[in-house]
Design a protein around this motif. Structure first.
Motif, short mmCIF file in Angstrom:
data_model
loop_
_atom_site.label_atom_id
_atom_site.label_comp_id
_atom_site.label_asym_id
_atom_site.label_seq_id
_atom_site.Cartn_x
_atom_site.Cartn_y
_atom_site.Cartn_z
N ARG A 158 -3.75 -1.73 -6.79
CA ARG A 158 -3.82 -0.64 -5.61
C ARG A 158 -4.05 0.45 -6.22
O ARG A 158 -3.46 1.02 -7.46
CB ARG A 158 -2.48 -0.63 -4.94
CG ARG A 158 -2.31 -1.87 -4.21
CD ARG A 158 -3.14 -2.35 -3.02
NE ARG A 158 -2.86 -3.22 -2.04
CZ ARG A 158 -3.74 -4.18 -1.71
NH1 ARG A 158 -4.76 -4.33 -2.09
NH2 ARG A 158 -3.15 -4.86 -0.46
N TRP A 190 0.82 -1.15 0.04
CA TRP A 190 -0.03 0.01 0.14
C TRP A 190 0.80 1.36 0.00
O TRP A 190 0.21 2.39 0.02
CB TRP A 190 -0.84 0.06 1.17
CG TRP A 190 -2.15 -0.66 0.97
CD1 TRP A 190 -2.65 -1.88 1.48
CD2 TRP A 190 -3.34 -0.19 -0.05
NE1 TRP A 190 -3.82 -2.12 0.63
CE2 TRP A 190 -4.38 -1.04 0.10
CE3 TRP A 190 -3.26 1.16 -0.64
CZ2 TRP A 190 -5.73 -0.85 -0.64
CZ3 TRP A 190 -4.64 1.03 -1.52
CH2 TRP A 190 -5.77 0.21 -1.44
N GLU A 231 -9.33 -2.40 -0.91
CA GLU A 231 -8.44 -3.51 -0.57
C GLU A 231 -8.69 -4.64 -1.72
O GLU A 231 -7.89 -5.33 -2.35
CB GLU A 231 -8.58 -3.98 0.62
CG GLU A 231 -8.22 -5.60 0.95
CD GLU A 231 -6.48 -5.36 1.13
OE1 GLU A 231 -5.71 -6.55 1.29
OE2 GLU A 231 -6.02 -4.32 1.26
#
Length: 435
Positions: free
Chosen positions: A277, A252, A272
């Motif tokens: 991402r 992340w 998520e």
């Protein structure tokens, strides 16, 4: 009240002035709001934070110990009826007593009572959490597992000397279980998937989240798991849990092409579960949320398991905080939690361990900013802005997390570099899971 040396306030002078005002209030030489919220306990808003500052000062000034005794005695009178947390409750009193103890006999009665009460409360908390897990209910309330109020903070308390390895192992086993994936909604999520804060705490966001922060999110458990691994306190699945969290945090990280990596504060279930991402804005540069706290936890993990990539990313993220054109973002308050003092302490810790003079200079620059901001015309020199959701009035108190005691501890650290973590040593910033 003392005079500023040579017409200016340096870190040592500011810390000494705050300590002098605490002594005046504690001994009745001055009148006012006291050394903390009389209805609060712990390092957050109680008198334990002021005791922690004077305990640190008493290493070179034994005369401060009389006030430490008075503050801890006052806190002991109310703390048992409050919460358990390291920052918000009874464990904060115990931590301050452990820090103040110079012999095994010092504060033995208080420490024994706190240990017994917390051991009982920890058992009940873990039983409830295991019951939730076994029933298949997803969603771990952050205040159950976090540093501020939850079992991660209790784990750090029980790790501090004199330690309780059995209690630490109980916490570690729970944190390992917490990293197991859970089934929720559209797909599998990490086990620390959490419901929103109560509306009274944060009325804005009502979605379930994955919290990355050190104060309330998964970076806190990562720090504790890593500190314990380095000390040789280990449980089955321990290294797997560290890797799960660290790899998730690495996945992340947000790359700023002009500065370097950073992290958001929270992510949603939808974010998520998407295949790639999404790009998110990095959070503020603070202890509680954002790059500094996460970087510190990731650095501890990298050192613990010998993962150089994690430690390298952590170092890059700390440097990126200062490389952005707007500098450390979102820091308006002086305090430890979400202000300049917390950033200064983490920066100083990382600078020492990385042997990085540039980061050390940044920590000194923040200390200078704090000194320039000190206002001797206010009660304790560092009034903070109101926080409408939970504190409608400005805070001007010698408390630890958001008040002047925490700032003074950081300024002392810039005069005297952070202590190591040798056996038996309890650095004050262990309460923040920085060591």
């Amino acid at each position: 009240m003392t005079a500023a040396p040579a017409g200016r306030w340096d870190p040592e002078a500011v810390a000494a002035e705050i300590a002098a005002r605490i002594r005046d209030r504690a001994t009745g030489a001055d009148t006012g709001t006291g050394t903390g919220d009389s209805a609060a306990a712990g390092l957050g808003m109680g008198a334990s934070g002021a005791a922690l500052l004077l305990s640190e000062l008493s290493k070179g000034d034994p005369g401060s110990r009389t006030t430490v005794h008075a503050l801890l005695a006052a806190e002991a009178g109310i703390a048992g009826a409050k919460g358990s947390g390291l920052i918000t409750g009874l464990a904060g009193l115990g931590f301050a007593a452990k820090h103040a103890a110079r012999t095994p006999r010092d504060y033995a009665t208080v420490r024994d009572r706190v240990d017994a009460a917390l051991r009982h409360r920890l058992g009940k908390a873990l039983d409830a959490e295991y019951g939730r897990m076994e029933s298949g209910v997803p969603g771990a309330d952050r205040e159950k597992f976090d540093v501020v109020s939850g079992v991660t903070g209790l784990g750090r308390y029980f790790l501090a000397e004199p330690s309780d390895p059995e209690a630490v192992h109980d916490v570690l086993r729970y944190l390992v279980a917490l990293t197991e994936p859970v089934k929720a909604g559209a797909g599998p999520l990490p086990g620390w998937f959490s419901p929103p804060w109560p509306a009274a705490v944060d009325p804005r966001r009502r979605e379930w989240v994955l919290d990355l922060g050190l104060a309330h999110g998964i970076a806190g458990p990562l720090a504790l798991l890593s500190l314990c691994w380095t000390r040789g306190l280990r449980v089955p699945g321990h290294d797997t849990a560290i890797r799960r969290i660290a790899r998730w945090l690495m996945s992340w990280r947000q790359e700023d092409p002009d500065a370097g990596p950073g992290w958001p504060g929270t992510v949603s279930a939808g974010q998520e579960l998407v295949p790639a991402r999404p790009a998110l804005e990095p959070g503020r540069a603070s202890w509680c949320y954002g790059s500094p706290g996460i970087a510190r936890a990731l650095h501890l993990a990298g050192v613990a398991l010998g993962e150089d990539a994690w430690a390298h990313t952590a170092a890059q993220a700390m440097r990126a905080v200062f490389a952005r054109p707007d500098g450390p973002r979102g820091l308006d308050d002086p305090g430890l939690c979400h202000g300049l003092a917390g950033l200064a302490r983490i920066t100083g810790r990382m600078a020492d361990e990385l042997d990085d003079p540039s980061l050390s200079a940044r920590a000194d620059e923040i200390a200078e900013r704090l000194c320039a901001r000190f206002d001797p015309g206010t009660a304790f020199g560092f009034p903070t802005a109101p926080v409408p959701s939970h504190r409608p009035e400005p805070l001007d108190a010698p408390t630890f997390l958001e008040g002047a005691a925490g700032v003074a501890l950081v300024l002392l650290g810039r005069s005297t570099p952070p202590a190591g973590t040798a056996d038996g040593d309890l650095p004050w910033d262990a309460a923040l899971l920085l060591a």
